[in-house]
Design an enzyme around this catalytic site. Structure first.
Site, PDB file in Angstrom:
ATOM      1  N   GLU A 252       0.659  -1.207   0.138  1.00 15.91           N
ATOM      2  CA  GLU A 252       0.012   0.008  -0.045  1.00 15.91           C
ATOM      3  C   GLU A 252       0.866   1.290   0.029  1.00 15.91           C
ATOM      4  OE1 GLU A 252      -3.233   0.397  -0.304  1.00 15.91           O
ATOM      5  OE2 GLU A 252      -3.316  -1.813  -0.287  1.00 15.91           O
TER       6      GLU A 252
ATOM      7  N   SER B 183     -44.234 -36.347  38.995  1.00 18.87           N
ATOM      8  CA  SER B 183     -43.991 -36.827  40.348  1.00 18.87           C
ATOM      9  C   SER B 183     -42.784 -35.938  40.883  1.00 18.87           C
ATOM     10  CB  SER B 183     -43.827 -38.220  40.325  1.00 18.87           C
ATOM     11  OG  SER B 183     -44.876 -38.835  40.126  1.00 18.87           O
TER      12      SER B 183
END
Length: 817
Positions: A86, A470
């Site tokens: 770059e 239960s």
């Protein structure tokens, strides 16, 4: 000479004119330029990360994947690669590269197309943080002015950091560290030279020429960057040759999740969203949960093993699909490459691989996998043992041969043995959930909301409302003890017919066994889970009495149906609700609220929330806090405990409220230990511990199977059922479907911990009774047994063996303090 002088004057005038124009543009644009100082305080959108208690990453949430780096954390090799790609003069120029700009202008004039661009890293920072991407003169001029200003205000290292952490690099990755994780599953410091160069090339065209979307273009860009690095003498020829010969190795990676606790991570995400809104996804919060990594792993494995064991009892349901074209003649070559390619859409689930059957004969089936690998499922010793599913209550006989079991084109699941052999398998249809809590503060130790988050994201641990059956009975029996009944109270276990409009007419409840056992003590009735005794007990104490007691315990009773079916646990609740209730039994009678988030840190590591749950405190009453309840100033709201409130957590410690009398708690606990020793939970004896207690639960159908159990340090509830509310099978109960999952989890959860018996509270008497009548037994009765009573609820005594005041003359009553 005059001509030259004229040209010189013209050039000067042109330069002055250009200067005046540029000065005018600057004066026009400069008031509108953003303040560069804001870059020092810029906040990058960083995803939220969720961790277990031991620091394992269990979830990451946020649209933009970002992992900010400081300059010192960036490898020099990558710095060199990026500069080569770059801006190789970055550390020398002052924000703009005049030569690069002139080159870009000349390319545009000569070719009519945009070429190299001429933007420096600093100019790209200006564009990325402040400007749009529109291609206009004024935007470019703003970019130049901002770049110059940025260079004046920030150091080169700070500018480089801003570039590295902000730029978009495809696949929702912002910044190079995030891109490194997405493309390679590693930190940028762990990458090779070729991978560094590959990443450095992505900014040129991040959406289309990254190593996943455009691998060939990305490779060409990588090799060009490597050539630049060679020319700039960042690498030597040997490194260059080796790097350009390296194939593209990028593959798609998600967040580096190190522990599968996705149901819990999703719970944390929702709580964070309630607390912080959408900022939860972008502010870089680190969320620490109560999940214990090693036990969570065991919880996952226990759920899968339990469901696969259940599934194996009910037979093979057939292939997931068949991809054979019905118009294709068998002698025509099969499109095997197409089939195996399609298998890529069927990921491995529960360790079971998807495969396609491409040939079947009497010796077995030939199968192929997504990667093109081929193998065989043998008939002898393998497929010959498979039995088909007929219904939830019945399997068929074994198949006559391979051709009857499998067809060409079948999509199946297979599993591999440690020896490398493949066998036929299937993903269970049934689902399960597990919730484990620390009963002393309510912290969620482990949570599994289904057989696998990849199979279903519905969290059955917190969202599935199912009848506990239960599993709910211990709280009815505790309510009975609170109004004077005892563990020795006798209730007739006999048929009952109830006409009740709320129950839609006549109701004839039965015990699971279909048998009736006559007069039964409450201890034995709960141990053996006798339905008829429970119904008569509720009828005896009154429905409203029981609902009031359940409300006291912390149950949401607003939707409880005021009928006798409550005795059988017909009101639906979640596994988390059930586990929270069982924590009361485990901790001696205190209500604790479940919580998941212990701490939240912001991006810079400051703690912005810390949970302060109500704690069980055995000596709170001695310190003046009556009934062990929290003082007004210590109380925490449910939202604060669950981490859903927006305010700071209180700094003071609060104490959990006592909701069950400690003597009632002790007696119920002793009965639930009997459930393990001689009742419906006997399989748990395999753990070899005397300090565990629990209760099975099975609903009509049976549709739901439960087991909830605990010792003083861990309480765990497990549930098994079908999402469609279809029956599990008439031989499936809480003790067969849910209890094995509980056992496998608790085997590890309790490993290495000492057995701890509950302290026997003041006001309890241990009395010899007649096991048939529940009355106090005389000294001469050899069949007498001992039972616990609250002192004010001692049983009636017969005259023999007692004085006129009813006192045991031969020490038949033991006071326990």
């Amino acid at each position: 000479m005059n001509f030259l002088r004229w040209c010189f004057r013209l050039a000067v005038l042109g330069a002055l004119g250009a200067a005046w124009v540029l000065a005018g543009v600057y004066l026009y644009l400069s008031p509108n330029l953003p303040n560069v100082e804001t870059l020092r305080d810029v906040r990058l959108q960083t995803p939220m990360r969720v961790y277990s208690a031991d620091g394992a990453l269990i979830g990451q949430f946020g649209e933009q994947k970002r992992n900010p780096l400081e300059y010192g954390e960036i490898p020099q090799q990558f710095v060199n690669a990026l500069l080569s790609a770059e801006d190789d003069g970055f550390f020398e120029h002052r924000g703009i590269d005049i030569g690069g700009l002139l080159r870009a202008v000349s390319e545009l004039l000569i070719t009519g197309e945009k070429g190299s661009g001429g933007s420096t890293l600093t100019m790209q920072v200006a564009r990325n943080y402040f400007l749009s991407l529109e291609r206009t003169f004024f935007r470019k001029f703003n970019e130049i002015l901002l770049a110059i200003e940025i260079e004046r205000r920030l150091s080169k290292q700070e500018i480089f950091e801003l570039y590295v952490n902000r730029i978009f690099l495809g696949h929702r990755a912002y910044g190079f560290e995030a891109a490194s994780q997405v493309y390679y599953g590693k930190s940028i410091g762990e990458l090779t030279l070729a991978q560094h160069a590959m990443l450095a090339g992505v900014p040129k065209s991040p959406s289309t020429k990254n190593p996943l979307s455009g691998p060939e273009d990305a490779k060409a860009r990588r090799n060009w960057i490597l050539g630049r690095m060679l020319a700039l003498e960042y690498i030597d020829d040997s490194a260059y040759q080796q790097a350009i010969a390296t194939p593209v190795t990028a593959t798609r990676h998600g967040a580096a999740i190190s522990l599968d606790a996705r149901y819990a991570a999703e719970m944390a995400r929702r709580q964070m969203l309630q607390r912080y809104g959408l900022k939860a996804y972008t502010e870089g919060y680190s969320v620490y949960t109560t999940i214990r990594g090693p036990l969570q792993k065991v919880a996952n494995e226990s759920i899968v093993a339990g469901l696969r064991t259940y599934d194996s009892r009910h037979g093979y349901r057939g292939a997931e699909a068949n991809w054979l074209d019905p118009e294709r003649a068998p002698e025509i070559a099969l499109p095997l490459d197409d089939w195996t390619q399609n298998l890529n859409d069927l990921p491995s689930l529960l360790g079971l691989e998807a495969a396609i059957v491409f040939a079947v004969d009497e010796s077995g089936a030939q199968i192929a996998f997504a990667n093109g690998q081929r193998d065989k499922l043998p008939w002898e010793g393998g497929l010959e043992k498979v039995r088909p599913y007929i219904s939830e209550n019945r399997r068929g006989n074994t198949f006559a041969g391979s051709e009857e079991l499998l067809k060409v084109g079948d999509v199946i699941r297979v599993e591999q043995s440690p020896e490398g052999l493949w066998s036929l398998a299937q993903i269970p249809d049934a689902q399960a959930a597990l919730v484990s809590l620390d009963p002393m503060d309510g912290s969620i130790i482990s949570l599994v909301g289904g057989i696998g988050y990849e199979v279903s994201k519905f969290n059955r641990a917190t969202q599935a409302q199912r009848q506990p059956g239960s599993n709910f009975k211990p709280f009815l029996y505790a309510a009975a003890l609170s109004v004077g009944r005892t563990a020795a109270t006798v209730v007739n276990d006999a048929p009952i017919v109830i006409e009740d409009r709320s129950l839609e007419g006549v109701w004839r409840p039965e015990n699971d066994s279909g048998k009736f056992f006559g007069p039964t003590r409450l201890r034995w009735a709960l141990t053996k889970s006798r339905n008829l005794v429970s119904i008569r007990l509720l009828q005896d104490i009154g429905i409203e009495t029981f609902i009031d007691y359940a409300t006291q315990l912390g149950f949401d009773t607003s939707a409880f149906a005021a009928d006798l079916s409550l005795a059988l646990g017909t009101h639906a609740m979640t596994p988390l609700d059930v586990a929270t209730a069982y924590a009361i039994l485990a901790n001696g009678g205190y209500r604790v609220e479940p919580y998941l988030i212990t701490r939240i840190d912001n991006l810079v590591g400051d703690t912005v929330f810390e949970a302060s749950p109500a704690l069980v405190c055995d000596n709170c009453e001695a310190n003046g806090n009556e009934e062990g309840s929290a003082t007004e100033s210590d109380e925490l709201s449910m939202e604060q405990i669950l981490g859903e409130a927006s305010g700071d957590a209180p700094s003071s410690t609060s104490h959990a409220e006592r909701v069950m009398d400690e003597r009632i708690n002790f007696i119920i606990d002793s009965i639930l230990k009997d459930v393990i020793k001689r009742g419906t939970g006997r399989k748990a004896l395999a753990l070899g511990r005397g300090d565990i207690a629990g209760k099975t639960g099975t609903t009509n159908g049976p549709m739901d199977a439960w087991f909830s159990g605990y010792n003083s340090s861990v309480v765990t509830s497990t549930w098994v059922g079908f999402d469609e509310y279809t029956p599990l099978g008439n031989r499936e109960f809480g003790g067969t479907a849910a209890l094995p999952i509980w056992i496998e989890f608790m085997r590890v959860a309790l490993d290495g911990t000492p057995e701890r018996e509950k302290n026997q509270p003041e006001g309890i008497s241990y009395v010899r009774i007649d096991p048939e009548t529940g009355a106090m037994a005389p000294s001469s009765q050899r069949s007498a047994i001992f039972e616990f009573f609250r002192k004010e609820n001692l049983p009636e005594s017969s005259p023999e063996g007692f004085d006129s005041n009813g006192k045991d003359t031969e020490n038949l009553i033991q006071d326990i303090f």
